[in-house]
Design a protein around this motif. Structure first.
Motif, short mmCIF file in Angstrom:
data_model
loop_
_atom_site.label_atom_id
_atom_site.label_comp_id
_atom_site.label_asym_id
_atom_site.label_seq_id
_atom_site.Cartn_x
_atom_site.Cartn_y
_atom_site.Cartn_z
N UNK A 131 23.81 28.66 40.85
CA UNK A 131 24.62 29.83 40.99
C UNK A 131 24.58 30.24 42.32
N UNK A 132 25.50 30.07 43.03
CA UNK A 132 25.37 30.34 44.52
C UNK A 132 26.10 31.48 45.01
N UNK A 133 25.46 32.31 45.88
CA UNK A 133 26.15 33.35 46.55
C UNK A 133 26.05 33.34 47.96
N UNK A 134 27.28 33.73 48.63
CA UNK A 134 27.01 33.56 50.12
C UNK A 134 27.98 34.69 50.67
N UNK A 141 31.07 33.86 45.57
CA UNK A 141 30.24 33.37 44.57
C UNK A 141 30.61 31.93 43.85
N UNK A 142 29.74 31.16 43.35
CA UNK A 142 30.18 29.73 42.84
C UNK A 142 29.00 29.41 41.81
N UNK A 143 29.72 28.90 40.65
CA UNK A 143 28.87 28.08 39.71
C UNK A 143 29.16 26.61 39.72
N UNK A 144 28.28 26.01 40.04
CA UNK A 144 28.41 24.57 40.52
C UNK A 144 27.46 23.62 39.15
N UNK A 156 34.53 30.30 40.53
CA UNK A 156 34.63 30.76 42.06
C UNK A 156 34.98 32.07 41.99
N UNK A 157 34.44 32.80 42.82
CA UNK A 157 34.41 34.45 42.82
C UNK A 157 34.55 34.68 44.66
N UNK A 158 35.67 35.46 45.18
CA UNK A 158 35.72 35.90 46.35
C UNK A 158 36.11 37.32 46.53
N UNK A 159 35.79 38.25 47.18
CA UNK A 159 36.14 39.42 47.47
C UNK A 159 35.98 39.51 48.97
N UNK A 160 37.00 40.18 49.58
CA UNK A 160 37.18 40.46 50.98
C UNK A 160 36.93 41.81 51.49
N UNK A 201 27.50 40.76 39.65
CA UNK A 201 27.35 42.18 39.90
C UNK A 201 27.63 42.55 41.22
N UNK A 202 28.82 43.50 41.46
CA UNK A 202 29.06 43.69 42.76
C UNK A 202 29.80 45.33 43.01
N UNK A 203 29.68 46.08 43.89
CA UNK A 203 30.13 47.25 44.06
C UNK A 203 31.06 47.33 45.11
#
Length: 256
Positions: free
Chosen positions: A85-88, A133-136, A148-152, A182-184
């Motif tokens: 579970x990767x976060x960047x 965010x990625x689940x690999x 895959x998750x992304x928010x700009x 979880x994000x705000x």
């Protein structure tokens, strides 16, 4: 844990060649936990300026130009293999404010109008960033992307991960891991500010709960909504996600 389960887990770690053991040299803030169903999670928060491990290098090569690794969760399951579970975060810009003084005008003792005092402006920084965010799934020494998750962010929108509530669990006890992201989303203006808990699981590819914090309108109230996929989640997974939302609120972690 029974001896057979222990042997199975040791064997599984050996098979996951780029799994938890491969990243043990990542520095600082490492902790591990396990579920009652034998899923093992190891959390790593890399320190600034640290030398990447082989695993971090592979992940950065797979996802270049996505910024720095901010959280890495290795997941080993008894029957479903190994996951990451990767976060960047990628910083787009930083703007520094304050650190100076502002003149406050009023009536002086002699009756004239002028500067009556100077107030110091506390320094702060506005950071615009992109979240990933990625689940690999680990596969033959590499990684296969499952989710895959992304928010700009931009000049009026500032998303932030709540890392203490980005986690892996097995709330329904079926032996398959669930991934909680979880994000705000802080924004300018009077719109309600969303806290989102996204759940990825074998029961449902993606489900989301959103808690809205009042943005400043007089009639605004705090409330929670759920997307159409929410009903597909087992009740215990729903309860786990709702517990995250409640704890964030009860602890006052969102300060608007």
């Amino acid at each position: 844990m029974p001896l057979i389960a222990q042997l199975l887990f040791v064997t599984l770690l050996a098979l996951c060649k780029s799994g938890a053991a491969a990243v043990k040299t990542l520095p600082v803030d490492k902790h591990a936990r396990a579920t009652s169903t034998g899923i093992r999670m190891t959390y790593y928060k890399p320190g600034k300026g640290s030398v990447p491990t082989k695993e971090a290098k592979l992940l950065n090569a797979q996802y270049p130009n996505k910024g720095e690794i901010t959280l890495l969760i290795n997941v080993a399951t008894p029957h479903q293999g190994c996951y990451v579970f990767l976060f960047k975060e990628k910083i787009i810009s930083e703007t520094h404010h304050g650190g100076d003084s502002s003149d406050v005008y009023g009536t002086l003792p002699n009756g004239t109008f002028g500067v009556v005092r100077r107030d110091y402006n506390e320094p702060y920084t506005t950071t615009i960033k992109n979240l990933y965010g990625y689940i690999l799934a680990e596969d033959h020494g590499g990684y296969v992307e499952k989710r895959k998750f992304q928010d700009f962010g931009n000049e009026v929108y500032f998303p932030e991960f709540l890392y203490d509530y980005c986690l892996v669990d097995d709330a329904d006890g079926n032996g398959d891991p669930e991934f909680y992201l979880t994000y705000f989303g802080l924004s300018d203006g009077l719109d309600a500010k969303p806290l989102k808990v996204i759940v990825y699981s074998s029961s449902c590819p993606k489900a989301k709960a959103t808690a809205y914090y009042p943005g400043g309108n007089e009639d605004d109230v705090y409330y929670v909504t759920y997307d159409d996929s929410w009903s597909m989640l087992p009740k215990k997974i729903q309860q786990r996600a709702n517990a995250i939302i409640k704890e964030v609120k009860d602890k006052g972690l969102i300060d608007i």
